[in-house]
Design a protein around this motif. Structure first.
Motif, short mmCIF file in Angstrom:
data_model
loop_
_atom_site.label_atom_id
_atom_site.label_comp_id
_atom_site.label_asym_id
_atom_site.label_seq_id
_atom_site.Cartn_x
_atom_site.Cartn_y
_atom_site.Cartn_z
N ALA A 67 0.83 -1.20 0.00
CA ALA A 67 0.00 0.00 0.00
C ALA A 67 0.87 1.26 0.00
O ALA A 67 0.57 2.23 -0.69
CB ALA A 67 -0.94 -0.01 1.21
N VAL A 68 1.94 1.23 0.78
CA VAL A 68 2.85 2.38 0.85
C VAL A 68 3.55 2.59 -0.49
O VAL A 68 3.55 3.69 -1.05
CB VAL A 68 3.89 2.20 1.98
N ARG A 69 4.11 1.53 -1.03
CA ARG A 69 4.90 1.67 -2.25
C ARG A 69 4.06 1.92 -3.50
O ARG A 69 4.53 2.49 -4.48
CB ARG A 69 5.80 0.44 -2.47
N GLU A 70 2.78 1.52 -3.47
CA GLU A 70 1.93 1.73 -4.64
C GLU A 70 1.29 3.11 -4.65
O GLU A 70 0.68 3.51 -5.63
CB GLU A 70 0.84 0.65 -4.70
N SER A 71 1.40 3.84 -3.55
CA SER A 71 0.80 5.16 -3.46
C SER A 71 1.79 6.25 -3.85
O SER A 71 2.86 6.35 -3.27
CB SER A 71 0.31 5.42 -2.04
N PRO A 72 1.44 7.08 -4.83
CA PRO A 72 2.34 8.18 -5.23
C PRO A 72 2.65 9.12 -4.06
O PRO A 72 3.74 9.66 -3.99
CB PRO A 72 1.55 8.91 -6.31
N ARG A 73 1.70 9.26 -3.13
CA ARG A 73 1.90 10.15 -2.00
C ARG A 73 2.87 9.58 -0.97
O ARG A 73 3.54 10.31 -0.24
CB ARG A 73 0.57 10.40 -1.26
N LEU A 74 2.92 8.27 -0.90
CA LEU A 74 3.67 7.62 0.18
C LEU A 74 4.93 6.90 -0.27
O LEU A 74 5.75 6.53 0.56
CB LEU A 74 2.76 6.58 0.87
N ARG A 75 5.07 6.71 -1.57
CA ARG A 75 6.05 5.71 -2.02
C ARG A 75 7.49 5.95 -1.60
O ARG A 75 8.28 5.02 -1.56
CB ARG A 75 5.98 5.50 -3.53
N ASN A 76 7.83 7.18 -1.25
CA ASN A 76 9.22 7.43 -0.87
C ASN A 76 9.49 7.48 0.63
O ASN A 76 10.61 7.75 1.05
CB ASN A 76 9.70 8.72 -1.52
N ILE A 77 8.46 7.23 1.44
CA ILE A 77 8.73 7.31 2.87
C ILE A 77 9.42 6.05 3.37
O ILE A 77 9.23 4.95 2.82
CB ILE A 77 7.46 7.61 3.71
#
Length: 124
Positions: A67-77
């Motif tokens: 979910a984190v890596r597939e989200s453009p908003r979250l992918r770099n955290i």
């Protein structure tokens, strides 16, 4: 540097310990008991870091990592995966390579604050 940390683990004792350890360093910790809750929260806010246990009911840590890596908003955290499995476990290796998660053995949980501090400063 104070960071907001989303911490997902189905073990209440581990959640309490993580809150305490990270809280002492001044981090703001939001804890959830399973992957579904984590994924729901992630749709509402962007933490500075996500730390998740691998084995949880409902959605597991793998689902959280995806979910984190597939989200453009979250992918770099920064993403930390906590597991009791050996680090050469096939599933663990797959998740780590797919999601660029940093692996933390459950037995090393006391080193979480140092790891969190490192990740926050390198992400800044």
């Amino acid at each position: 540097t104070m960071a907001s940390v989303l911490f997902a683990d189905d073990d209440a004792d581990i959640r309490a310990l993580a809150s305490q350890l990270l809280g002492r360093r001044g981090h703001h910790v939001i804890t959830v008991g399973d992957g579904s809750e984590a994924i729901m929260l992630l749709s509402e806010f962007i933490p500075d870091m996500v730390i998740t246990d691998l084995n949880m009911p409902q959605q597991d840590g793998y689902a959280v990592c995806c979910a984190v890596r597939e989200s453009p908003r979250l992918r770099n955290i920064p993403l930390v995966l906590i597991t009791a499995l050996p680090e050469d476990d096939v599933r663990v290796l797959q998740i780590v390579s797919e999601s660029r998660a940093i692996l933390l053995a459950k037995t090393d949980i006391v080193s979480l604050p140092d790891l969190a501090d490192q990740l926050v400063s390198s992400a800044a």
